[in-house]
Motif scaffolding. Structure first.
Motif, short mmCIF file in Angstrom:
data_model
loop_
_atom_site.label_atom_id
_atom_site.label_comp_id
_atom_site.label_asym_id
_atom_site.label_seq_id
_atom_site.Cartn_x
_atom_site.Cartn_y
_atom_site.Cartn_z
N UNK A 130 39.10 26.81 -6.92
CA UNK A 130 40.01 27.88 -7.24
C UNK A 130 40.49 27.53 -8.80
N UNK A 131 40.78 28.89 -9.51
CA UNK A 131 41.07 28.76 -10.74
C UNK A 131 42.79 29.05 -11.11
N UNK A 132 43.25 27.78 -11.18
CA UNK A 132 44.69 28.00 -11.52
C UNK A 132 45.01 28.11 -12.97
N UNK A 133 45.89 29.29 -13.30
CA UNK A 133 46.20 29.55 -14.53
C UNK A 133 47.46 28.62 -15.01
N UNK A 134 47.82 28.79 -16.53
CA UNK A 134 49.14 28.03 -16.65
C UNK A 134 50.26 28.70 -16.28
N UNK A 135 50.32 29.79 -16.08
CA UNK A 135 51.57 30.68 -15.75
C UNK A 135 51.42 31.12 -14.18
N UNK A 136 50.34 30.83 -13.41
CA UNK A 136 50.21 31.19 -11.84
C UNK A 136 50.06 32.80 -11.87
N UNK A 137 49.45 33.39 -12.98
CA UNK A 137 49.37 34.63 -13.13
C UNK A 137 47.58 35.11 -13.26
N UNK A 138 47.07 36.15 -12.72
CA UNK A 138 45.69 36.42 -13.09
C UNK A 138 45.99 36.86 -14.56
N UNK A 139 44.56 36.29 -15.19
CA UNK A 139 44.53 36.75 -16.75
C UNK A 139 43.39 37.74 -17.13
N UNK A 140 43.79 38.33 -17.91
CA UNK A 140 42.53 39.38 -18.60
C UNK A 140 42.55 39.01 -19.84
N UNK A 141 41.29 38.88 -20.40
CA UNK A 141 41.02 38.32 -21.71
C UNK A 141 40.01 39.47 -22.39
N UNK A 142 40.02 39.73 -23.56
CA UNK A 142 39.13 40.73 -24.15
C UNK A 142 38.57 39.82 -25.50
N UNK A 143 37.91 38.77 -25.53
CA UNK A 143 37.75 37.97 -26.74
C UNK A 143 37.05 38.77 -27.89
N UNK A 144 36.21 39.67 -27.70
CA UNK A 144 35.27 40.47 -28.34
C UNK A 144 35.42 41.95 -27.86
N UNK A 145 35.24 42.96 -28.90
CA UNK A 145 34.94 44.11 -28.34
C UNK A 145 33.74 44.28 -27.39
N UNK A 146 34.26 44.98 -26.08
CA UNK A 146 33.12 45.11 -25.35
C UNK A 146 33.14 44.10 -24.05
N UNK A 147 33.79 42.99 -24.14
CA UNK A 147 33.71 41.88 -23.33
C UNK A 147 34.80 41.67 -22.82
N UNK A 148 35.10 42.02 -21.28
CA UNK A 148 36.22 41.66 -20.71
C UNK A 148 36.14 40.77 -19.64
N UNK A 149 37.13 39.89 -19.56
CA UNK A 149 37.12 38.29 -18.69
C UNK A 149 38.25 38.54 -17.59
#
Length: 429
Positions: free
Chosen positions: A345-364
């Protein structure tokens, strides 16, 4: 770090799932409007909803459909997030907080709606989720949680010890609360159903196709697979969660990729089965190292919880769950265990789902926190809308920078220390 050491086939779900749609590895370079990396709930929901909009989408899955968390979880479909509604309002403010509460509260609805709309071969039940409280303090928190959801229009109700014992079939809890929106599914059948629906809508889906690199090329993105074939796309949505987060720099250190373990008995006799979760609810409790349990559609009792951070070495790594199961349900003593499995499982620092867009056109998209079935299905629909329109207003959480856990290289040491501390605080079953 790709967690592919422990195969999917020993899991209960692989033994009882509907067959997957026919797929194969990619054998030639291709172009698409959108490339989705990861064939789990989030990736396939994204592909389905993009294809339904008429957008040309390719999905690349490194192994088989649902090899990661989508084929290994407990099959509990629980709406909401780890944070309660009042917390979300404080964290995000009245407008965005209310939108996130509405989004999170409807995630289970989407799962059951998709199963019905696409006539998926997915055993399912929707009788609610019980959160059992193991201490007086935890009981007070559960009661507050139920009240907060009632204020949001949910028919949640609190349970005293007698009603909890009647619904659960065990007297190990002081009470709790019941969320009627929740339910259970055969999780691997469901992700395979999403794959069939995405293919029927026009998506192209390739399995056994790991992506070795992802790079910009002018206005496009180019994903190079292990076989050498490439996929070129204007937009990329990355949905690997704990399996393949190392594809993008700094993403892996932004999560703790803990292992969760599960056991399942053989199908119980009708007499034993009648006294365990007799109305069909699913349950997880208020412990820091929570236990989660349910009956499957064939009458097996499942118990899940934390295990070693490493990959398992043998049946002894599941022994703690088997001991807990007998303490909670003495009537299953002597019933053989038929399946033992685990998954990351992927546990994040704030226990929330995360969305990242480190560069235009890439959504994580990354992070499930025990709500992955519904959360990631709904996240896929939201990401598809964003990719199609460019409007971030419909995303449930803000797009944020990637932030690593401190001292990530020592995570195994401090996770083990935290686990030991939590076990002491949780006490016995």
């Amino acid at each position: 770090m790709r967690h592919d050491m422990f195969p999917l086939s020993p899991a209960l779900w692989a033994a009882t799932a509907a067959p997957p749609p026919p797929t194969s590895a990619i054998d030639a370079s291709q172009r698409a409007d959108v490339l989705v990396i990861g064939g789990g709930y989030a990736g396939l929901s994204t592909a389905l909803h993009l294809a339904q909009r008429g957008i040309d989408v390719v999905v690349l899955e490194a192994r088989e459909i649902g090899f990661g968390g989508s084929g290994r979880n407990g099959g509990q479909v629980i709406p909401g997030l780890k944070h309660d509604p009042d917390d979300l309002l404080r964290m995000y403010g009245p407008e965005r907080g209310a939108n996130l509460i509405q989004f999170a509260g409807a995630t289970a609805d989407l799962v059951f709606d998709l199963i019905a709309r696409h006539d998926m071969d997915v055993p399912h039940v929707r009788q609610g989720w019980i959160q059992g409280a193991h201490t007086p303090r935890a009981l007070a928190v559960a009661q507050q949680r139920a009240e907060q959801w009632r204020r949001q229009g949910v028919a949640a109700r609190t349970l005293d010890s007698a009603e909890a014992a009647s619904l659960l079939g065990t007297d190990r809890y002081l009470g709790g609360w019941l969320d009627p929106r929740a339910g259970a599914i055969q999780p691997l059948s469901y992700v395979r159903g999403l794959a069939r629906a995405a293919l029927a809508a026009g998506a192209r889906l390739y399995t056994e196709t790991p992506v070795d690199s992802l790079q910009r090329s002018g206005a496009d993105w180019v994903a190079t697979t292990s076989a050498g074939a490439t996929v070129t796309a204007t937009r990329v949505v990355m949905c690997t969660n704990a399996y393949g987060a190392d594809l993008w720099p700094d993403l892996q250190p932004s999560i703790i990729d803990a292992n969760t373990f599960q056991v399942a008995t053989q199908p119980l006799s009708p007499a034993i089965r009648a006294g365990i979760l007799p109305q069909g609810q699913v349950c997880s409790d208020t412990r820091n190292l929570l236990l989660y349990f349910r009956l499957d559609h064939q009458g097996r009792l499942l118990m899940g919880g934390r295990g070693p951070f490493r990959e398992p070495r043998g049946p002894a790594d599941w022994a703690h769950l088997e001991r807990v199961m007998v303490k909670m349900y003495p009537q299953v003593a002597g019933v053989p265990y038929e399946f033992r499995w685990c998954g990351r499982v992927a546990i994040t620092r704030d226990y929330l789902p995360h969305l990242h867009e480190p560069e235009p056109g890439l959504l994580i998209d990354i992070g499930c926190q025990g709500r992955g079935v519904g959360l990631q299905t709904a996240m896929g629909r939201a990401m598809a809308a964003y990719v199609a329109t460019g409007d971030r207003a419909g995303l449930p959480v803000p797009v944020a920078p990637i932030q690593a856990f401190p001292l990530y290289g020592l995570r195994r040491l401090y996770v083990n220390a935290v686990v030991t501390w939590y076990r002491m605080r949780d006490g016995g079953v």
